[in-house]
Design an enzyme around this catalytic site. Structure first.
Site, PDB file in Angstrom:
ATOM      1  N   ASP A   1      72.929  26.075  -1.333  1.00 47.91           N
ATOM      2  CA  ASP A   1      73.162  27.074  -2.377  1.00 47.91           C
ATOM      3  C   ASP A   1      71.835  27.728  -2.760  1.00 47.91           C
ATOM      4  OD1 ASP A   1      74.449  28.497  -4.496  1.00 47.91           O
ATOM      5  OD2 ASP A   1      73.686  26.995  -5.904  1.00 47.91           O
TER       6      ASP A   1
ATOM      7  N   ASP B   1      61.773  21.141  -0.285  1.00 48.12           N
ATOM      8  CA  ASP B   1      60.776  21.905  -1.044  1.00 48.12           C
ATOM      9  C   ASP B   1      59.920  22.737  -0.094  1.00 48.12           C
ATOM     10  OD1 ASP B   1      59.828  19.483  -0.078  1.00 48.12           O
ATOM     11  OD2 ASP B   1      58.605  19.012  -1.830  1.00 48.12           O
TER      12      ASP B   1
ATOM     13  N   TYR C   1      78.627  18.876  -5.590  1.00 43.44           N
ATOM     14  CA  TYR C   1      79.721  19.733  -6.062  1.00 43.44           C
ATOM     15  C   TYR C   1      81.059  19.004  -6.115  1.00 43.44           C
ATOM     16  CZ  TYR C   1      77.051  24.120  -5.683  1.00 43.44           C
ATOM     17  OH  TYR C   1      76.163  25.136  -5.840  1.00 43.44           O
TER      18      TYR C   1
ATOM     19  N   ASP D   1      69.980  31.748  -1.485  1.00 42.01           N
ATOM     20  CA  ASP D   1      69.467  32.810  -2.374  1.00 42.01           C
ATOM     21  C   ASP D   1      68.010  33.124  -2.036  1.00 42.01           C
ATOM     22  OD1 ASP D   1      71.933  32.770  -3.745  1.00 42.01           O
ATOM     23  OD2 ASP D   1      70.975  33.075  -5.687  1.00 42.01           O
TER      24      ASP D   1
ATOM     25  N   LYS E   1      65.981  15.866   1.750  1.00 41.58           N
ATOM     26  CA  LYS E   1      64.936  15.302   0.893  1.00 41.58           C
ATOM     27  C   LYS E   1      64.871  13.808   1.204  1.00 41.58           C
ATOM     28  CE  LYS E   1      61.859  15.765  -2.439  1.00 41.58           C
ATOM     29  NZ  LYS E   1      60.657  16.640  -2.361  1.00 41.58           N
TER      30      LYS E   1
END
Ligand code: IPM
Ligand code: MG
Length: 333
Positions: free
Chosen positions: A221, A197, A119, A225, A165
């Site tokens: 982010d 993942d 970001y 959700d 990751k």
């Protein structure tokens, strides 16, 4: 007297902010709320999603209440509402974004790094038509948010899952190194590492296994959700963005939902629960618990918006929550 700067923003942002301010007003807490232009509305008025006046007001406040930003009309535009939000986070240096998710048997807290990574990295277009975004993290940026996660875990179930990751990304290998290096300072907290993942899968299959999830900006982010989806829905998810000093930003996790904006269908619970996080941060835990109790009570047995299968409007839900607060906290102090 607590001073709250309210930035309703776009889409359903103003509706849910109004609801949250109404609930705040029903509490025996000495507070003033001032509204400021932000997001798409501010682009129309000033050409800037974060006008200087708004930023100055945020800096001078004890806390910032934020609705949501972003509208389809700005897709692909050079100046977009989201840029205002990202700049505000950076300006206030609110590096730790706390996103709790709770439902029967599940009580987890995502601690998302908020002012680094993709970001905030260099990005652009090249003459050959390609585009790039860069992800960078310094040890310091990782350390401060990781310490926050370890400390928060101490007040909970003392278990941190650090998500990265590391099998692919260099920034993730640094992340893992720095977080592992801090573990010795928190011997009472169990630390586990998980690939992102797999973390997504585990959040869907078995969210009850988690206590605190610590992760970088983009992964946080997405995972927040996912967590909201498996724990009661996006409409009830709240968040607090905190730095080391200065005001925090308190906002629902959901977006602007332009498809239902202005229709009284938006669920105000995420914004109202963000007020509870705000009050906790400003040293008003009794008022915060009262809000949480009132929201749970109303969502369990009372008015519900369409996202939760009900037919109540945003205002009706806010009204019921305010009334139930007046019963649970009848005296003013
Ligand atoms: C969030 C939102 C923002 C983000 C957008 C609106 C820039 O999705 O707070 O989760 O990506 O951080
Ligand atoms: Mg998001």
């Amino acid at each position: 007297m607590l001073r709250v700067a309210s930035l309703p923003g776009d889409g359903i942002g103003p509706e849910v902010c109004d609801a949250a301010v109404r609930v705040l007003g029903a509490l025996p807490v000495d507070v003033t709320v001032e509204e400021h232009s932000f997001g798409g509305r501010a682009i129309h008025e000033d050409g800037d999603p974060l006008p200087a006046e708004t930023l100055a007001a945020c800096r001078a406040a004890d806390a910032v209440l934020l609705g949501a930003v972003g509208l389809p009309e700005f897709d692909g535009a050079p100046v977009r509402p989201e840029q205002g939000l990202i700049r505000l986070r950076g300006e206030l240096d609110v590096y730790a974004n706390l996103r709790p998710a709770k439902r029967d048997g599940v009580d987890l807290l995502i601690v998302r790094e908020l002012v680094g990574g993709l970001y905030f990295g260099a990005s652009g277009r090249r003459a050959d038509g390609s585009a790039f975004d860069t992800c960078e993290y310094s040890p310091h940026e990782i350390e401060r948010v990781a310490r926050r996660a370890f400390e928060l875990a101490r007040g909970r179930n003392a278990f941190v899952t650090s998500v990265d990751k590391a099998n692919v990304l260099e920034t993730s290998r640094l992340w893992r190194e720095v977080v592992s290096g801090l573990a010795g300072d928190y011997p009472d907290v169990r630390l586990e590492h998980m690939l992102v993942d797999n973390a997504g899968l585990q959040l869907v299959l078995d969210p009850a296994q988690f206590d605190v999830i610590l992760t970088e900006n983009t992964f946080g982010d997405i995972l927040s959700d996912v967590a909201a989806g498996s724990c009661g829905g996006l409409g009830v998810a709240a968040s607090a963005s905190l730095g080391d000093r200065g005001p925090g930003i308190f906002e629902p996790v959901h977006g602007t939902a332009p498809d239902i904006a202005g229709q009284g269908k938006a669920n105000p619970a995420g914004a109202i629960l963000s007020i509870a996080l705000l009050l906790d941060e400003l040293g008003q835990p009794a008022a915060a618990r009262a809000i949480e109790g009132a929201v749970t009570g109303v969502l369990d047995d009372g008015a519900r918006t369409p996202d939760l299968g009900g037919t109540a409007t945003t205002d009706e839900v806010a009204e019921e929550i305010s009334e139930s607060l007046a019963i649970s906290m009848p005296t003013t102090s």
